[in-house]
Enzyme design. Structure first.
Site, mmCIF file in Angstrom:
data_model
loop_
_atom_site.group_PDB
_atom_site.id
_atom_site.type_symbol
_atom_site.label_atom_id
_atom_site.label_comp_id
_atom_site.label_asym_id
_atom_site.label_seq_id
_atom_site.Cartn_x
_atom_site.Cartn_y
_atom_site.Cartn_z
ATOM 1 N N ASN A 57 1.416 11.491 6.507
ATOM 2 C CA ASN A 57 0.912 11.107 5.181
ATOM 3 C C ASN A 57 -0.609 11.009 5.191
ATOM 4 O OD1 ASN A 57 3.049 10.583 3.068
ATOM 5 N ND2 ASN A 57 3.956 9.578 4.844
ATOM 6 N N ARG A 109 -0.028 -13.580 13.057
ATOM 7 C CA ARG A 109 -0.340 -12.610 12.008
ATOM 8 C C ARG A 109 -1.696 -12.927 11.386
ATOM 9 N NH1 ARG A 109 3.676 -11.207 7.023
ATOM 10 N NH2 ARG A 109 3.129 -13.254 6.261
ATOM 11 N N LEU A 137 2.214 -7.175 5.368
ATOM 12 C CA LEU A 137 0.983 -7.959 5.227
ATOM 13 C C LEU A 137 1.266 -9.258 4.474
ATOM 14 C CD1 LEU A 137 -1.287 -4.946 4.267
ATOM 15 C CD2 LEU A 137 -1.426 -6.243 6.405
ATOM 16 N N HIS A 184 7.030 4.682 0.084
ATOM 17 C CA HIS A 184 8.332 4.354 0.663
ATOM 18 C C HIS A 184 9.249 5.571 0.500
ATOM 19 C CE1 HIS A 184 11.706 2.002 2.013
ATOM 20 N NE2 HIS A 184 12.406 2.474 0.996
ATOM 21 N N ALA A 241 8.094 15.106 -1.345
ATOM 22 C CA ALA A 241 7.749 13.967 -2.208
ATOM 23 C C ALA A 241 6.553 13.155 -1.692
ATOM 24 C CB ALA A 241 8.977 13.064 -2.374
ATOM 25 N N GLU A 242 6.644 12.628 -0.482
ATOM 26 C CA GLU A 242 5.584 11.719 -0.018
ATOM 27 C C GLU A 242 4.227 12.398 0.039
ATOM 28 O OE1 GLU A 242 6.652 9.210 3.414
ATOM 29 O OE2 GLU A 242 8.661 10.039 3.257
HETATM 30 C C1 GRF Z 1 7.053 7.898 6.122
HETATM 31 O O1 GRF Z 1 8.382 8.248 5.876
HETATM 32 C C2 GRF Z 1 6.654 6.782 5.205
HETATM 33 O O2 GRF Z 1 7.248 6.814 3.953
HETATM 34 C C3 GRF Z 1 7.147 5.593 5.941
HETATM 35 O O3 GRF Z 1 6.946 5.887 7.306
HETATM 36 C C4 GRF Z 1 6.894 7.287 7.498
HETATM 37 C C5 GRF Z 1 5.579 7.575 8.142
HETATM 38 O O4 GRF Z 1 5.314 8.875 8.418
HETATM 39 N N1 GRF Z 1 6.570 4.380 5.429
HETATM 40 P P1 GRF Z 1 3.863 9.354 8.852
HETATM 41 O O5 GRF Z 1 3.320 8.399 9.915
HETATM 42 O O6 GRF Z 1 2.985 9.373 7.642
HETATM 43 O O7 GRF Z 1 4.070 10.727 9.434
#
Ligand code: GRF
Length: 214
Positions: free
Chosen positions: A19, A71, A99, A115, A185-186
Site C-alpha cells: 500500500n 504503549r 493507536l 481495511h 481495491a486497496e
Molecule cells: C493490507 O491488506 C491492509 O489492508 C492491511 O494489511 C495489509 C498490508 O499490506 N491493513 P501491505 O503491507 O500494504 O503490503
C-alpha cells in the site's frame, strides 16, 4: 499547487508495504499532488516497507513497538518523530498496531486507514491480515472489498471515506483473495483518499463523510 502548500504525509507501516508502494507510485505519477510523503515510520525493524521508502528517496524511520515497555512510551516516541518532521496527516498502510485515543486526538480527522473488507463486515479486533479473507471465504460471501476510513478510538470503527467491492472468484484461496483485494481495491483507493484528504476535500459530519467538489 506550490510545493510549500502540500500537506506533509507520514505513512505508518508494519510489513511489506504494497500500500505504501501504491502511494509512492501515485505521487511519482503526479496523482498525489496535494501532499508529499515526508516520512515512512515502521513499527518493526526490517519491514520491507522501509526498503521501498529508501528506493523512492523517502526517509524511513523505525520506531519499534517492542523497544518500549508501554504503549504511551511508544506513542511518545512516534509523536516526536512526526512532530520533528512537521507531519500534517497520517496514512496507516498495513500498520498492525492500535493507536490510543490520546494519540488519535493529536490528528483530528487527519488519520486514515485501509481495511481489506467492506466495513462493517469482517472488521474489528482480531480481523487483520489473512484472517479477514479466511473469515470472508468461510462465511461464503460472494463479494468482498476494501474500505478506507478515518481512524477513531474503535478498531475499524471510524467514519467511512471510500469503499470498493471485489467479486470473489469461486474456489480462490485466502492468499489469492488477499492479493486480489489489494490490487483491485486497496491500492486504487488509498492514494485517491490520501489526495482528497490532503486537498481538504473530505468533510465529516458524525459518521457521514462527503467529498467536496474542487
Ligand atoms: C493490507 O491488506 C491492509 O489492508 C492491511 O494489511 C495489509 C498490508 O499490506 N491493513 P501491505 O503491507 O500494504 O503490503
Amino acid at each position: 499547487m506550490t510545493k510549500q502548500t502540500k500537506k506533509r504525509i507520514g505513512v505508518l507501516v508494519s510489513g511489506g508495504g504494497t500500500n505504501l508502494q501504491a502511494l509512492l507510485d501515485a505521487e511519482a505519477r503526479g496523482e498525489l499532488k496535494s501532499g508529499t510523503i515526508a516520512v515512512v515510520v515502521a513499527s518493526k525493524p526490517g519491514a520491507y516497507a522501509l526498503e521501498r521508502a529508501a528506493k523512492a528517496g523517502v526517509e524511513g524511520v523505525c520506531v519499534e513497538r517492542k523497544a518500549y515497555e508501554t504503549r504511551e512510551a511508544f506513542e511518545a516516541a512516534l509523536q516526536k518523530v512526526l512532530e520533528e518532521r512537521q507531519i500534517d496527516v497520517l496514512v496507516l498502510a498495513g500498520f498492525m498496531l492500535v493507536l490510543s485515543d490520546q494519540f488519535i486526538k493529536l490528528y483530528p480527522d487527519r488519520i486514515i486507514n485501509v481495511h481489506p473488507a467492506l466495513i462493517p463486515s469482517f472488521c474489528g479486533d482480531g480481523f487483520y491480515g489473512l484472517r479477514v479473507h479466511e473469515r470472508a471465504l468461510e462465511y461464503g460471501v460472494k463479494v468482498t472489498g476494501a474500505t478506507v476510513h478515518f481512524v477513531n478510538e474503535i478498531t475499524d470503527g471510524g467514519a467511512i471515506i471510500m469503499q470498493k467491492a471485489v467479486a470473489i472468484p469461486e474456489g480462490i484461496s485466502p492468499e489469492d483473495l488477499q492479493q486480489l483485494v489489494m490490487k483491485e481495491a486497496e491500492h486504487v483507493m488509498l492514494p485517491q483518499a490520501a489526495e482528497l484528504l490532503c486537498a481538504g476535500r473530505l468533510s465529516r459530519k458524525g459518521r457521514l463523510v462527503t467529498i467536496d467538489n474542487k
